[in-house]
Write a protein that holds these residues in place. Structure first.
Motif, PDB file in Angstrom:
ATOM      1  N   SER A  40      17.047  -4.371-105.851  1.00  8.68           N
ATOM      2  CA  SER A  40      16.569  -3.124-105.249  1.00  8.68           C
ATOM      3  C   SER A  40      15.235  -3.373-104.548  1.00  8.68           C
ATOM      4  CB  SER A  40      16.389  -2.042-106.320  1.00  8.68           C
ATOM      5  OG  SER A  40      17.611  -1.760-106.953  1.00  8.68           O
ATOM      6  N   PRO A  41      15.023  -2.787-103.362  1.00 10.13           N
ATOM      7  CA  PRO A  41      13.768  -3.025-102.635  1.00 10.13           C
ATOM      8  C   PRO A  41      12.578  -2.449-103.384  1.00 10.13           C
ATOM      9  CG  PRO A  41      15.019  -1.264-101.598  1.00 10.13           C
ATOM     10  CD  PRO A  41      15.907  -1.855-102.634  1.00 10.13           C
ATOM     11  N   GLY A  42      11.504  -3.218-103.434  1.00 10.86           N
ATOM     12  CA  GLY A  42      10.309  -2.745-104.116  1.00 10.86           C
ATOM     13  C   GLY A  42       9.019  -3.163-103.439  1.00 10.86           C
ATOM     14  N   SER A  43       9.112  -3.999-102.398  1.00 13.04           N
ATOM     15  CA  SER A  43       7.917  -4.445-101.684  1.00 13.04           C
ATOM     16  C   SER A  43       8.297  -4.848-100.268  1.00 13.04           C
ATOM     17  CB  SER A  43       7.260  -5.629-102.402  1.00 13.04           C
ATOM     18  OG  SER A  43       8.096  -6.769-102.375  1.00 13.04           O
ATOM     19  N   MET A  44       7.302  -5.001 -99.429  1.00 12.41           N
ATOM     20  CA  MET A  44       7.545  -5.409 -98.040  1.00 12.41           C
ATOM     21  C   MET A  44       6.542  -6.486 -97.625  1.00 12.41           C
ATOM     22  SD  MET A  44       6.106  -2.096 -95.871  1.00 12.41           S
ATOM     23  CE  MET A  44       7.475  -1.021 -96.217  1.00 12.41           C
ATOM     24  N   PRO A  45       6.945  -7.743 -97.640  1.00  9.92           N
ATOM     25  CA  PRO A  45       6.063  -8.790 -97.104  1.00  9.92           C
ATOM     26  C   PRO A  45       5.623  -8.415 -95.693  1.00  9.92           C
ATOM     27  CG  PRO A  45       7.902  -9.779 -98.248  1.00  9.92           C
ATOM     28  CD  PRO A  45       8.191  -8.309 -98.176  1.00  9.92           C
TER      29      PRO A  45
ATOM     30  N   VAL B 108       1.342  -6.874 -99.742  1.00 11.32           N
ATOM     31  CA  VAL B 108       0.574  -5.645 -99.960  1.00 11.32           C
ATOM     32  C   VAL B 108       1.201  -4.953-101.170  1.00 11.32           C
ATOM     33  CG1 VAL B 108      -0.187  -5.339 -97.579  1.00 11.32           C
ATOM     34  CG2 VAL B 108       2.032  -4.435 -98.284  1.00 11.32           C
ATOM     35  N   ALA B 109       0.686  -3.813-101.549  1.00 18.63           N
ATOM     36  CA  ALA B 109       1.146  -3.129-102.756  1.00 18.63           C
ATOM     37  C   ALA B 109       2.647  -2.877-102.716  1.00 18.63           C
ATOM     38  CB  ALA B 109       0.401  -1.805-102.925  1.00 18.63           C
ATOM     39  N   GLY B 110       3.305  -3.168-103.821  1.00 20.57           N
ATOM     40  CA  GLY B 110       4.715  -2.850-103.959  1.00 20.57           C
ATOM     41  C   GLY B 110       4.891  -1.434-104.468  1.00 20.57           C
TER      42      GLY B 110
ATOM     43  N   GLN C 101      -1.135   3.494-101.762  1.00 21.52           N
ATOM     44  CA  GLN C 101      -1.866   2.247-101.940  1.00 21.52           C
ATOM     45  C   GLN C 101      -1.555   1.254-100.827  1.00 21.52           C
ATOM     46  OE1 GLN C 101      -4.250   1.440-104.472  1.00 21.52           O
ATOM     47  NE2 GLN C 101      -4.582  -0.102-102.880  1.00 21.52           N
ATOM     48  N   ARG C 102      -0.303   1.239-100.374  1.00 20.09           N
ATOM     49  CA  ARG C 102       0.080   0.309 -99.308  1.00 20.09           C
ATOM     50  C   ARG C 102      -0.606   0.671 -97.993  1.00 20.09           C
ATOM     51  NH1 ARG C 102       5.075   1.280 -99.415  1.00 20.09           N
ATOM     52  NH2 ARG C 102       5.243   0.143-101.372  1.00 20.09           N
ATOM     53  N   PHE C 103      -0.669   1.963 -97.678  1.00 25.13           N
ATOM     54  CA  PHE C 103      -1.396   2.386 -96.472  1.00 25.13           C
ATOM     55  C   PHE C 103      -2.859   1.969 -96.572  1.00 25.13           C
ATOM     56  CE2 PHE C 103       2.252   5.226 -95.954  1.00 25.13           C
ATOM     57  CZ  PHE C 103       2.452   5.160 -94.580  1.00 25.13           C
ATOM     58  N   SER C 104      -3.437   2.097 -97.764  1.00 24.39           N
ATOM     59  CA  SER C 104      -4.828   1.684 -97.961  1.00 24.39           C
ATOM     60  C   SER C 104      -4.969   0.179 -97.769  1.00 24.39           C
ATOM     61  CB  SER C 104      -5.289   2.090 -99.363  1.00 24.39           C
ATOM     62  OG  SER C 104      -6.613   1.651 -99.605  1.00 24.39           O
TER      63      SER C 104
ATOM     64  N   ARG D 163      -8.699  -5.640 -98.718  1.00 22.85           N
ATOM     65  CA  ARG D 163      -7.677  -4.860 -98.034  1.00 22.85           C
ATOM     66  C   ARG D 163      -7.988  -4.925 -96.539  1.00 22.85           C
ATOM     67  NH1 ARG D 163      -9.558   0.969-100.607  1.00 22.85           N
ATOM     68  NH2 ARG D 163     -11.789   0.631-100.372  1.00 22.85           N
ATOM     69  N   ASN D 164      -7.040  -4.470 -95.726  1.00 26.24           N
ATOM     70  CA  ASN D 164      -7.211  -4.503 -94.267  1.00 26.24           C
ATOM     71  C   ASN D 164      -7.714  -5.878 -93.811  1.00 26.24           C
ATOM     72  OD1 ASN D 164      -7.478  -3.933 -91.554  1.00 26.24           O
ATOM     73  ND2 ASN D 164      -8.950  -2.271 -91.804  1.00 26.24           N
ATOM     74  N   PHE D 165      -6.939  -6.912 -94.155  1.00 23.34           N
ATOM     75  CA  PHE D 165      -7.340  -8.273 -93.800  1.00 23.34           C
ATOM     76  C   PHE D 165      -7.436  -8.477 -92.298  1.00 23.34           C
ATOM     77  CE2 PHE D 165      -5.034  -9.465 -97.935  1.00 23.34           C
ATOM     78  CZ  PHE D 165      -6.186  -9.282 -98.681  1.00 23.34           C
ATOM     79  N   GLY D 166      -6.702  -7.671 -91.530  1.00 23.80           N
ATOM     80  CA  GLY D 166      -6.737  -7.791 -90.082  1.00 23.80           C
ATOM     81  C   GLY D 166      -7.941  -7.152 -89.434  1.00 23.80           C
ATOM     82  N   ARG D 167      -8.808  -6.509 -90.243  1.00 22.83           N
ATOM     83  CA  ARG D 167     -10.047  -5.867 -89.754  1.00 22.83           C
ATOM     84  C   ARG D 167      -9.775  -4.861 -88.650  1.00 22.83           C
ATOM     85  NH1 ARG D 167     -10.760 -10.141 -93.447  1.00 22.83           N
ATOM     86  NH2 ARG D 167     -12.968 -10.348 -93.948  1.00 22.83           N
TER      87      ARG D 167
END
Length: 393
Positions: free
Chosen positions: A111-116, A271-273, A281-284, A301-305
């Motif tokens: 079952s899906p739980g995260s998105m690389p 990112v957050a699963g 949390q994932r949006f954050s 977080r926001n590694f892409g700045r």
């Protein structure tokens, strides 16, 4: 123990430090080195009355492998009983009469739980252009990643930071994700670049005002086979539309530092699963502008700045939503901004935890037909530790 520490520190427990592993679970740490971690059963475990006994195994041995391939081979041969790493085409093992199983008996097996996430360093010239980021999102063959890199374990990726077809599905606006997002369309990707004023040079790569799209490195840890394969597909997709990109797979620690310090072009990272705070949390993780870390300093977080003056207010609204209706409205607003700006995008869906077992030594594993416990290695998944049965024991 903490009563003793409180006395010794005059109730200053927060400043107390120890290098001794402590815990109150059914197992305690016996050994940890570069090759393995060994947990020994806690014969005085406080929960044995609740679980009506102790786990049937006296030790849990966790080998540490250099790559997924090493672990997969040991698993197939029955040298591992259960694991949670990626196994390409796992169904071929039981087709070869190996006593291997997953919780779900049919595709996608998990079952899906995260998105690389495909991270983009938005401080880089070219990648700071939202039109370039949109073109890159259109350039990726997500179906190929799902079928080859993920062995069919992922459904079709949507232009959303909400994980579909699972616990988060209630917060997903599928119509908007499809209407306002992206799908694999190489011609559309080039159309976007050309519309933004980019033109191909003699080398076949797009450029604008002296800024060439590349050469860029796509990074993710060496040995993370599904992510490695995914980025190989992405690099070929980018080359095909006129963006100069190639892969580079450092060791995990080096990759993590590169993302946190902003010392990367693009790459695949987590990112957050799915969890009680998701998808907020994932949006954050992807978009938050709170405490932005400058390049060269550690970001969490926001590694892409990616910078935006609206996102923090939207995150606060979503976090404080008093009911489901207002929460969905706030999450949809965040998703709208995400699609408009494309600070990053998912490459695939992945289970929060892979759950694969080899029944050579133990039986009564949880499955959808024997659903006494969820396929997890934490929380409610503790139940199966107590209910496995030793074969021949």
């Amino acid at each position: 123990m903490f009563e003793k520490v409180a006395k010794e520190t005059d109730n200053k427990i927060a400043s107390w430090e120890t290098d001794t592993a402590i815990g109150t679970g059914p197992f305690s740490l016996e050994l940890a080195d570069q090759t393995q971690i060994i947990l020994a059963r806690n014969e005085d475990y406080w929960g044995k009355d609740f679980y009506k006994g102790l786990p049937p195994m006296t030790k849990i041995i966790h080998p540490i492998f250099k790559s997924n391939e090493d672990g997969n081979l040991k698993f197939q041969n029955g040298e591992l009983d259960v694991m949670q790493q990626f196994v390409p085409q796992i169904w071929k093992m039981w087709e070869a009469d190996k006593p291997v199983g997953t919780y779900l008996q049919d595709k996608p097996y998990f079952s899906p739980g995260s998105m690389p996430m495909f991270m983009i360093n938005t401080t880089k010239p070219g990648l700071d252009d939202v039109e370039v980021r949109k073109a890159l999102a259109h350039a990726v063959d997500y179906g190929s990643i799902a079928e080859t890199a993920m062995s069919g374990y992922s459904s079709q990726v949507l232009a959303s930071l909400v994980v579909p077809d699972g616990a988060e599905d209630a917060w997903l606006d599928r119509d908007k994700a499809k209407a306002d997002g992206w799908t694999f369309d190489a011609a559309k990707a080039e159309e976007i670049l050309q519309g933004a004023g980019y033109a191909k040079g003699d080398d076949g790569f797009y450029a604008k005002d002296g800024v060439k799209l590349g050469p860029w490195k796509l990074i993710t840890p060496q040995g993370w086979t599904d992510w490695n394969a995914a980025l190989e597909i992405v690099a070929k997709n980018f080359q095909a539309i006129g963006v100069d990109a190639s892969t580079n797979f450092p060791q995990q620690a080096q990759t993590s530092t590169a993302f946190q310090n902003g010392d990367f072009d693009m790459g695949c990272w987590s990112v957050a699963g799915t969890n009680p705070a998701a998808p907020w949390q994932r949006f954050s993780d992807v978009m938050s502008n709170v405490d932005m870390a400058p390049l060269g300093q550690t970001a969490y977080r926001n590694f892409g700045r990616w910078e935006n003056d609206k996102v923090n207010d939207l995150l606060e609204t979503a976090a404080a939503a008093p009911d489901d209706a207002s929460k969905k409205e706030a999450i949809t607003a965040l998703d709208d901004l995400y699609r408009a700006e494309v600070p990053a995008f998912p490459l695939m869906y992945r289970p929060d935890e892979f759950f694969e077992f080899n029944a050579s030594n133990w039986s009564n594993w949880p499955t959808e037909d024997n659903d006494y416990a969820p396929p997890m290695f934490r929380g409610a998944g503790n139940d199966w530790l107590f209910k496995l049965k030793k074969i021949g024991g």
